[in-house]
Design a protein around this motif. Sequence first.
Motif, short mmCIF file in Angstrom:
data_model
loop_
_atom_site.label_atom_id
_atom_site.label_comp_id
_atom_site.label_asym_id
_atom_site.label_seq_id
_atom_site.Cartn_x
_atom_site.Cartn_y
_atom_site.Cartn_z
N LEU A 1 0.57 -1.20 -0.23
CA LEU A 1 0.20 0.21 -0.07
C LEU A 1 0.93 1.12 0.43
CD1 LEU A 1 -2.70 -1.31 2.57
CD2 LEU A 1 -3.35 -0.63 0.59
N GLY A 2 1.80 1.37 0.78
CA GLY A 2 3.03 2.01 0.62
C GLY A 2 3.12 2.26 -0.66
N ARG A 3 3.93 1.40 -1.37
CA ARG A 3 4.20 2.20 -3.27
C ARG A 3 3.55 2.35 -3.18
NH1 ARG A 3 9.29 -0.20 -3.78
NH2 ARG A 3 9.54 -2.84 -1.82
N LEU A 4 2.09 1.90 -3.59
CA LEU A 4 0.80 2.32 -4.41
C LEU A 4 1.14 3.70 -4.00
CD1 LEU A 4 -1.57 2.27 -6.25
CD2 LEU A 4 -3.48 1.63 -4.36
N LEU A 5 0.80 4.25 -2.56
CA LEU A 5 1.04 5.97 -2.51
C LEU A 5 2.05 6.75 -3.40
CD1 LEU A 5 -0.34 5.82 1.52
CD2 LEU A 5 -1.43 5.96 -0.62
N VAL A 6 3.02 6.25 -2.76
CA VAL A 6 4.43 6.67 -3.94
C VAL A 6 3.90 6.46 -5.19
CG1 VAL A 6 6.02 6.82 -1.83
CG2 VAL A 6 5.87 5.44 -4.13
N ASP A 7 3.72 5.65 -5.96
CA ASP A 7 3.28 5.91 -7.64
C ASP A 7 1.80 7.10 -7.67
OD1 ASP A 7 5.07 3.97 -8.15
OD2 ASP A 7 4.28 2.47 -7.92
N LEU A 8 1.30 6.77 -6.30
CA LEU A 8 -0.29 7.98 -6.71
C LEU A 8 0.04 8.88 -7.21
CD1 LEU A 8 -2.93 5.57 -5.97
CD2 LEU A 8 -2.31 5.67 -8.57
N MET A 9 0.50 9.39 -5.68
CA MET A 9 1.17 10.74 -5.02
C MET A 9 2.86 10.70 -5.15
SD MET A 9 -1.96 10.10 -2.30
CE MET A 9 -2.03 12.31 -2.06
N PRO A 10 3.65 10.81 -5.82
CA PRO A 10 5.04 11.02 -5.95
C PRO A 10 5.44 12.20 -5.27
CG PRO A 10 3.53 11.75 -8.41
CD PRO A 10 2.64 11.00 -7.72
N ASP A 11 4.56 13.07 -5.25
CA ASP A 11 5.08 14.46 -4.59
C ASP A 11 5.06 14.98 -3.02
OD1 ASP A 11 5.89 15.17 -7.22
OD2 ASP A 11 4.29 16.21 -7.67
N GLU A 12 4.53 13.57 -2.75
CA GLU A 12 4.03 13.62 -0.90
C GLU A 12 5.16 13.20 -0.62
OE1 GLU A 12 1.83 15.24 0.54
OE2 GLU A 12 -0.14 15.55 -1.06
N ALA A 13 6.27 14.29 0.23
CA ALA A 13 6.97 13.73 1.11
C ALA A 13 6.82 12.56 2.09
CB ALA A 13 8.02 14.92 2.11
#
Length: 414
Positions: free
Chosen positions: A219-231
């Motif tokens: 899920l963490g990988r999914l989040l950075v894929d979908l929201m790559p600009d969220e630190a």
Amino acid sequence: MTRSAEVAAQVFREEREIVLATLIRQAGDFQLAEDALQDAFEAALAAWPRDGIPRNPAAWINVTARRRAIDRLRRNRTVADRAARLAELIRLDQQEHPATSEASMIVDDRLRLIFTCCHPALDPSAQVALTLRTLGGLTTAEIAHAFLVAEPTMGKRITRAKSKIANAHIRYQIPADDELPARLRGVLRVVYLIFNEGYSASAGDQLTRGELCGEAIRLGRLLVDLMPDEAEAWGLLALMLLHDARRGARTVSGGYVALADQDRSLWDHAQIAGGLRALEKAVRFRRPGQYQLQAAITALHIQAADPDATDWEQIADLYGALGRLSPSAVVTVNHAAAIGFAEGPRAGLDLLGPLLADPALQRYQPLHATHADLLNRAGDRAAAADAYRRAISLTQNAVERAELERRLVALAAR
């Protein structure tokens, strides 16, 4: 297993979440979408051996699931807005050239699903369960087992969450810009809760639950894929990867192994490298947050050449910064432990004093376990023994309890 069944199983694993997210948007109903998707996979198992595997299996499942949803809606006359839903699904089924690009819509659908599962109107336990069921693809039985509750209890929890979404008319959407930071914090918190339960199981006879760690990281990988600009999404991914890399060394023959005593050759060094890269990406945004700070602390532990080389002063400073940014008893307990190594156990005990006097924290097990360790290191064995017994009485995890009992016995033998 036949070739067609293997392909269907692979599509289910790889495409289920994407198809389900899109179908929930189209059908406007969690349960209807899940049932229709299950119908579609059952149809694939029947049709593909007979007709051959389609050129685009995922698209076949998507179209079939939508048509099964139409069939179910036609049969169910109790749905309040049945006509409107049917009209929309039929329109989409007949539409040959969607106005919005497929890739963009898939991203939006998955984000909508994440934010809906983690909506603040839902109870935190329901958010976790619904996220694992819908985004993680775990069965109700698997989630119940992971959280040590009966399957019917977990099933009711998930059903209530879906009903709450429907009855409260919770919108299936990405929050507005002004709502996004607060809502994203909730999403990250749910993923972190899932990881924490996997990494340090609150009860049971295992210290860790690998399937939950794996789902949280996915899920963490999914989040950075979908929201790559969220630190902070990158920070959370880094934190989970760095912690999970040490999971294989945390127990030996079922017994607990403290960080200082772990065999570092058992750490997953490729995963550590991935965690450090994720942390570096997070730091580049220059928007520090609690997960980035925790990941930085974990990185200092991992990068030390040996336990004696651990930079406890910097770790204590980072915990101090974390306490100012996100104050909590959890942070203060960890800060006290770090101060205990950086400045001596008495300094750590001083920091714990206010927490020990707080009636609301009397049943907080990590407080008493840390108190016992600091007292032991300070040479106050009688008080340490009392604190160990208190921590043991509050520990539900068998591996942690056995370790605390071992420390108590070792203390008495000195």
